[in-house]
Write a protein that holds these residues in place. Structure first.
Motif, short mmCIF file in Angstrom:
data_model
loop_
_atom_site.label_atom_id
_atom_site.label_comp_id
_atom_site.label_asym_id
_atom_site.label_seq_id
_atom_site.Cartn_x
_atom_site.Cartn_y
_atom_site.Cartn_z
N UNK A 1 -11.25 14.14 -1.41
CA UNK A 1 -10.89 13.23 -2.49
C UNK A 1 -9.56 12.53 -2.18
N UNK A 2 -9.52 11.23 -2.43
CA UNK A 2 -8.28 10.48 -2.25
C UNK A 2 -7.76 10.10 -3.63
N UNK A 3 -6.51 10.39 -3.87
CA UNK A 3 -5.89 10.02 -5.15
C UNK A 3 -4.72 9.07 -4.89
N UNK A 4 -4.70 8.01 -5.64
CA UNK A 4 -3.63 7.02 -5.55
C UNK A 4 -2.89 7.02 -6.88
N UNK A 5 -1.58 7.12 -6.82
CA UNK A 5 -0.78 7.17 -8.04
C UNK A 5 0.42 6.23 -7.93
N UNK A 6 0.47 5.28 -8.83
CA UNK A 6 1.61 4.36 -8.96
C UNK A 6 1.99 3.74 -7.61
N UNK A 7 0.97 3.32 -6.86
CA UNK A 7 1.20 2.82 -5.50
C UNK A 7 1.58 1.35 -5.53
N UNK A 8 2.76 1.04 -4.96
CA UNK A 8 3.26 -0.32 -4.99
C UNK A 8 3.82 -0.73 -3.63
N UNK A 9 3.54 -1.99 -3.28
CA UNK A 9 4.10 -2.55 -2.06
C UNK A 9 4.23 -4.05 -2.25
N UNK A 10 5.41 -4.57 -1.90
CA UNK A 10 5.64 -6.02 -1.99
C UNK A 10 6.30 -6.49 -0.70
N UNK A 11 5.98 -7.72 -0.34
CA UNK A 11 6.63 -8.38 0.79
C UNK A 11 7.35 -9.58 0.22
N UNK A 12 8.65 -9.41 0.00
CA UNK A 12 9.40 -10.45 -0.70
C UNK A 12 8.91 -10.58 -2.13
N UNK A 13 8.52 -11.79 -2.50
CA UNK A 13 8.02 -12.02 -3.86
C UNK A 13 6.52 -11.78 -3.98
N UNK A 14 5.87 -11.49 -2.87
CA UNK A 14 4.41 -11.32 -2.88
C UNK A 14 4.04 -9.87 -3.12
N UNK A 15 3.26 -9.62 -4.16
CA UNK A 15 2.79 -8.28 -4.46
C UNK A 15 1.55 -8.01 -3.60
N UNK A 16 1.65 -7.03 -2.71
CA UNK A 16 0.54 -6.69 -1.83
C UNK A 16 -0.28 -5.53 -2.39
N UNK A 17 0.34 -4.69 -3.20
CA UNK A 17 -0.37 -3.56 -3.80
C UNK A 17 0.33 -3.13 -5.08
N UNK A 18 -0.45 -2.97 -6.13
CA UNK A 18 0.07 -2.47 -7.40
C UNK A 18 -1.09 -1.73 -8.09
N UNK A 19 -1.23 -0.45 -7.76
CA UNK A 19 -2.35 0.35 -8.26
C UNK A 19 -1.79 1.55 -9.01
N UNK A 20 -1.83 1.53 -10.35
CA UNK A 20 -1.28 2.65 -11.12
C UNK A 20 -2.00 3.97 -10.87
N UNK A 21 -3.34 3.92 -10.79
CA UNK A 21 -4.10 5.15 -10.60
C UNK A 21 -5.51 4.81 -10.11
N UNK A 22 -5.96 5.54 -9.09
CA UNK A 22 -7.31 5.30 -8.56
C UNK A 22 -7.73 6.53 -7.79
N UNK A 23 -8.98 6.94 -7.98
CA UNK A 23 -9.51 8.12 -7.30
C UNK A 23 -10.77 7.73 -6.53
N UNK A 24 -10.83 8.15 -5.28
CA UNK A 24 -12.01 7.95 -4.44
C UNK A 24 -12.63 9.32 -4.23
#
Length: 236
Positions: A1-24
């Motif tokens: 199982x993969x769990x993602x929690x509050x995952x964020x990544x930005x490159x400058x002003x560009x939001x590349x990832x903003x995932x509060x919660x997700x389970x695979x």
């Protein structure tokens, strides 16, 4: 199982990832779809600890990839040509993978047999270095290498890219059979909506780094909603 929690990544002003919660879940064949810049590759690179998030974390079977390498034994991935050792021939490359994993040459050859149709007499026996193969054949080497150790988690970024139509269809059968035979979890990103719908049991639609739809896809049930979304985006 993969769990993602509050995952964020930005490159400058560009939001590349903003995932509060997700389970695979184990056994999912998860297709990630979205237009260019949606964040698919960025997400994969963070799951594989190739890119550090600005915030949040990913766990694979309760293991944080940034803190331990225990997850690597059960994970196979192909994101780009950087995953290959391109100064070897394909035969030398797989012999090397066998050697570092204490697999005999006989077992190496046995493990490659399920992929003979995908290789289609264009990879092996050509006396070419991987760097001199076509883009499509490099892609095939990378995909086969990702499956070679029979991992329980497989991550493939745009696996249908560069493949001719016949090879794309063969690859669909290879991936679905692999998932079934090995009870594996597959994460696949693709711009090819039809192929993604064909093989995925679940589809995540990304837009500007965010998962805006999490769709079950039994018997292609996500097709209409996804087609409507991309038609609207094209018109807009």
């Amino acid at each position: 199982m993969i769990k993602i929690e509050n995952l964020k990544k930005a490159f400058g002003e560009t939001i590349a990832c903003d995932i509060p919660e997700f389970t695979i879940n184990d056994g999912d064949i998860l297709g990630l779809v979205g237009n260019n810049g949606a964040g698919k590759t960025t997400l994969f690179r963070m799951i594989l600890d190739l890119l550090k998030p600005d915030e949040g974390a990913v766990s694979i079977d309760s293991i944080n990839p940034a803190e331990s390498e225990a997850w690597k034994d059960q994970t196979g991935a192909y994101v780009d040509e950087g995953f290959l050792i391109d100064f070897l021939t394909p035969e030398e490359y797989f012999a090397f993978l066998g050697k570092v994993n204490n697999i005999s040459q006989e077992e190496v050859e046995e493990r490659l047999k399920p992929y003979e149709r995908l290789a289609s007499n264009e990879i092996f026996g050509q006396k070419k270095l991987i760097r001199n193969l076509s883009a499509g054949n490099k892609q095939k080497v990378g995909i086969i290498a990702a499956l070679f150790m029979k991992p329980k988690l497989v991550i493939l970024d745009e696996p249908f890219n560069f493949l001719d139509p016949s090879s794309q269809n063969v690859l669909k059968h290879v991936l679905t059979a692999y998932a079934k035979d090995n009870h594996a979890t597959l994460l696949i990103s693709s711009h090819n909506l039809a192929h993604t719908i064909d093989i995925s049991t679940r589809i995540a639609l990304l837009e500007k780094g965010r998962i805006i739809r999490d769709l079950p896809n039994e018997a292609g049930s996500a097709k209409t909603e996804l087609e409507n979304y991309f038609e609207t985006e094209a018109e807009g």
